[in-house]
Design an enzyme around this catalytic site. Structure first.
Site, PDB file in Angstrom:
ATOM      1  N   HIS A   1     125.601 -65.054  -5.138  1.00 34.85           N
ATOM      2  CA  HIS A   1     126.309 -64.665  -3.922  1.00 34.85           C
ATOM      3  C   HIS A   1     125.403 -63.845  -3.015  1.00 34.85           C
ATOM      4  O   HIS A   1     125.012 -62.727  -3.355  1.00 34.85           O
ATOM      5  CB  HIS A   1     127.546 -63.850  -4.311  1.00 34.85           C
TER       6      HIS A   1
ATOM      7  N   GLU B   1     124.446 -68.947  -2.570  1.00 31.17           N
ATOM      8  CA  GLU B   1     125.540 -68.857  -1.593  1.00 31.17           C
ATOM      9  C   GLU B   1     125.061 -68.064  -0.397  1.00 31.17           C
ATOM     10  O   GLU B   1     124.308 -67.090  -0.551  1.00 31.17           O
ATOM     11  CB  GLU B   1     126.761 -68.175  -2.223  1.00 31.17           C
TER      12      GLU B   1
ATOM     13  N   HIS C   1     126.401 -61.917   6.990  1.00 32.39           N
ATOM     14  CA  HIS C   1     127.839 -61.882   6.689  1.00 32.39           C
ATOM     15  C   HIS C   1     128.651 -61.278   7.821  1.00 32.39           C
ATOM     16  O   HIS C   1     129.601 -61.876   8.311  1.00 32.39           O
ATOM     17  CB  HIS C   1     128.083 -61.093   5.402  1.00 32.39           C
TER      18      HIS C   1
ATOM     19  N   ASP D   1     126.337 -66.843   3.877  1.00 32.02           N
ATOM     20  CA  ASP D   1     127.220 -66.882   5.040  1.00 32.02           C
ATOM     21  C   ASP D   1     126.356 -67.204   6.247  1.00 32.02           C
ATOM     22  O   ASP D   1     125.200 -66.767   6.322  1.00 32.02           O
ATOM     23  CB  ASP D   1     127.889 -65.522   5.253  1.00 32.02           C
TER      24      ASP D   1
ATOM     25  N   GLU E   1     128.912 -70.750   3.650  1.00 30.76           N
ATOM     26  CA  GLU E   1     130.203 -70.350   4.217  1.00 30.76           C
ATOM     27  C   GLU E   1     130.065 -70.117   5.711  1.00 30.76           C
ATOM     28  O   GLU E   1     129.267 -69.283   6.149  1.00 30.76           O
ATOM     29  CB  GLU E   1     130.742 -69.088   3.558  1.00 30.76           C
TER      30      GLU E   1
END
Length: 269
Positions: free
Chosen positions: A8, A35, A50, A37, A123
């Site tokens: 993450h 992962e 993020h 953003d 994401e």
């Protein structure tokens, strides 16, 4: 089969989130996937950030969507990890390549250069002033890498159903991950999402609603869980048999489950 282990924001327990250093460390650990953003800059670049504002994670201020890439490139995205919480900031030891803003293109290049298959869970953050431009830019970048296909190493996640529907329209063979935070949200989403969409519940939702968690997994839908960091949270994921564990602590999770025999769980894309 063991679940896929997903770093993450990189190995964000060890190094500053979303920095090249954090992702390189995660790759060294041997994670199955990364992962990140993404947000769109004012001049059209997808960057791994993020928050909408850079105040928390850099030595500067400003809203990402109103800044150009060159402005973001001047900031140290690891300064906050080097500064004591209740004291004067240390003199930054800034390495622009390691600690500066990371573009999604650069992250994709690193993944493409790996000798083994490494997947990426991207994401898209919403709401944003650019709305659908984020997904269009993302799919355009996937097309450049040849990753807009059914066997792509990249999957797209979002809390926005509209954003994921847009991705599915632009890249019909890709499987979206529908993120949600509360169990009560799923009954409204379930009739909307395709049968092949992946469910992305938060670990707190699964632990607070064990009956819901079991029904979700037993429905046959693939489940990717965020963000499992403790022994109990990881054990919940293992007991349920989820397809992927997204974690801030990849080293810890690898030590816990990485030695399990067999390949990772069902390939998410």
């Amino acid at each position: 089969m063991r679940p896929q282990i997903v770093a993450h924001r990189g190995a964000s327990d060890e190094l500053a989130e979303h920095t090249l250093g954090a992702y390189q460390r995660a790759l060294e650990l041997g994670v199955d996937a990364l992962e990140c953003d993404v947000r769109l800059t004012s001049d059209g670049h997808l960057v791994c950030v993020h928050d909408r504002n850079v105040r928390r994670t850099t030595n500067g201020v400003g809203v990402v969507s109103s800044m150009e890439l060159t402005e973001l490139a001047e900031l140290d995205f690891a300064a906050w990890r080097r500064s004591p919480p209740d004291g004067p900031a240390e003199t930054p030891d800034f390495d622009a390549e390691r600690d500066g803003v990371l573009t999604l293109r650069r992250l994709f290049e690193i993944v493409a250069a790996q000798e083994r298959r490494v997947e990426v869970a991207v994401e898209t953050k919403h709401p944003t002033r650019y709305a659908g431009e984020v997904e269009r830019a993302l799919v355009g970048l996937l097309e450049e890498f040849g990753w807009n296909t059914a066997d792509s190493p990249v999957r797209v996640m979002s809390f926005s159903y509209v954003a994921l529907r847009r991705v599915r329209r632009l890249a019909p063979t890709m499987r979206p991950v529908m993120l949600f935070e509360h169990a009560r949200r799923w009954p409204a989403l379930r009739p909307l999402v395709g049968h092949d969409w992946i469910a992305g519940p938060g670990i707190d939702t699964l632990r607070k609603n064990p009956g819901f968690a079991r029904r979700l997994v037993e429905s046959g839908r693939e489940v990717h869980v965020w963000t499992a960091n403790t022994e109990a949270e990881v054990q919940t994921c293992l007991d349920l048999g989820v397809g992927a564990i997204i974690t801030d602590r990849p080293s810890f999770v690898i030590d816990r489950v990485g030695s399990m025999s067999g390949p990772t769980g069902p390939r998410p894309c």
